[in-house]
Scaffold this motif. Sequence first.
Motif, PDB file in Angstrom:
ATOM      1  N   GLY A  35      50.731  42.577  44.862  1.00 42.90           N
ATOM      2  CA  GLY A  35      50.726  41.227  45.579  1.00 42.90           C
ATOM      3  C   GLY A  35      49.417  40.591  45.279  1.00 42.90           C
ATOM      4  N   SER A  36      49.161  39.253  45.885  1.00 41.46           N
ATOM      5  CA  SER A  36      48.223  38.583  45.783  1.00 41.46           C
ATOM      6  C   SER A  36      48.146  37.625  46.933  1.00 41.46           C
ATOM      7  N   TRP A  37      46.822  37.451  47.322  1.00 42.51           N
ATOM      8  CA  TRP A  37      46.385  36.668  48.609  1.00 42.51           C
ATOM      9  C   TRP A  37      45.446  35.643  48.324  1.00 42.51           C
ATOM     10  N   ASN A  38      45.511  34.377  49.051  1.00 42.62           N
ATOM     11  CA  ASN A  38      44.347  33.489  49.124  1.00 42.62           C
ATOM     12  C   ASN A  38      43.533  33.689  50.290  1.00 42.62           C
ATOM     13  N   SER A  39      42.158  33.800  50.295  1.00 42.27           N
ATOM     14  CA  SER A  39      41.335  33.799  51.337  1.00 42.27           C
ATOM     15  C   SER A  39      40.383  32.691  50.998  1.00 42.27           C
ATOM     16  N   GLY A  40      40.375  31.628  51.973  1.00 45.40           N
ATOM     17  CA  GLY A  40      39.846  30.386  51.537  1.00 45.40           C
ATOM     18  C   GLY A  40      40.147  29.880  50.273  1.00 45.40           C
ATOM     19  N   ILE A  41      39.160  29.566  49.307  1.00 45.30           N
ATOM     20  CA  ILE A  41      39.271  29.172  48.141  1.00 45.30           C
ATOM     21  C   ILE A  41      39.535  30.039  47.083  1.00 45.30           C
ATOM     22  N   GLU A  42      39.371  31.441  47.442  1.00 45.69           N
ATOM     23  CA  GLU A  42      39.194  32.652  46.433  1.00 45.69           C
ATOM     24  C   GLU A  42      40.912  33.151  46.677  1.00 45.69           C
ATOM     25  N   LYS A  43      41.334  33.699  45.437  1.00 43.80           N
ATOM     26  CA  LYS A  43      42.484  34.198  45.059  1.00 43.80           C
ATOM     27  C   LYS A  43      42.076  35.934  45.022  1.00 43.80           C
ATOM     28  N   TYR A  44      42.804  36.600  45.835  1.00 39.19           N
ATOM     29  CA  TYR A  44      42.412  38.100  45.505  1.00 39.19           C
ATOM     30  C   TYR A  44      43.797  38.758  45.254  1.00 39.19           C
ATOM     31  N   LEU A  45      43.848  39.862  44.421  1.00 34.97           N
ATOM     32  CA  LEU A  45      44.872  40.720  44.082  1.00 34.97           C
ATOM     33  C   LEU A  45      44.709  41.826  44.834  1.00 34.97           C
ATOM     34  N   LEU A  46      45.906  42.306  45.434  1.00 38.02           N
ATOM     35  CA  LEU A  46      46.455  43.534  46.193  1.00 38.02           C
ATOM     36  C   LEU A  46      46.721  44.554  45.186  1.00 38.02           C
ATOM     37  N   VAL A  47      46.081  45.768  45.037  1.00 39.28           N
ATOM     38  CA  VAL A  47      46.180  46.714  44.275  1.00 39.28           C
ATOM     39  C   VAL A  47      46.734  48.041  45.207  1.00 39.28           C
TER      40      VAL A  47
END
Length: 128
Positions: free
Chosen positions: A88-100
């Motif tokens: 999956g992926s998430w936004n935290s503030g202005i950053e996008k992170y991928l969940l692995v």
Amino acid sequence: MTERSFTYEWDHGPTEVKLNVSSYQRGNRLYIGMYRENEAGGSISSFEDLTANLEGYDLAEDEAFISSESTAEKMRFIRQHRLGCLAGSWNSGIEKYLLVKFNLKRLAMLDPDEVSAYLKSRREKNLI
């Protein structure tokens, strides 16, 4: 730390790295760091964190976010070496992170003592 080296492809060409599996102090989440040998002398130093510790997310023991920096290169590395898959992926503030979702069995084959210590720490804190 893994005995085996892995090739990490990025903008500056291929780099041989070793992995270190551990946990973050805050949240006791899965940490995977990449280390490389210094060119002058062969000592080991931190190259880059493969994972990122985001507060406020309840993750399974085999899940971790990868930082927004060099995400394409990190995902290619993870897939190439069969370390995990995108969950999956998430936004935290202005950053996008991928969940692995990491392959803990594979990581345990590569770094058995550190993976065992990580899982034991999670059990002791009732996180598993």
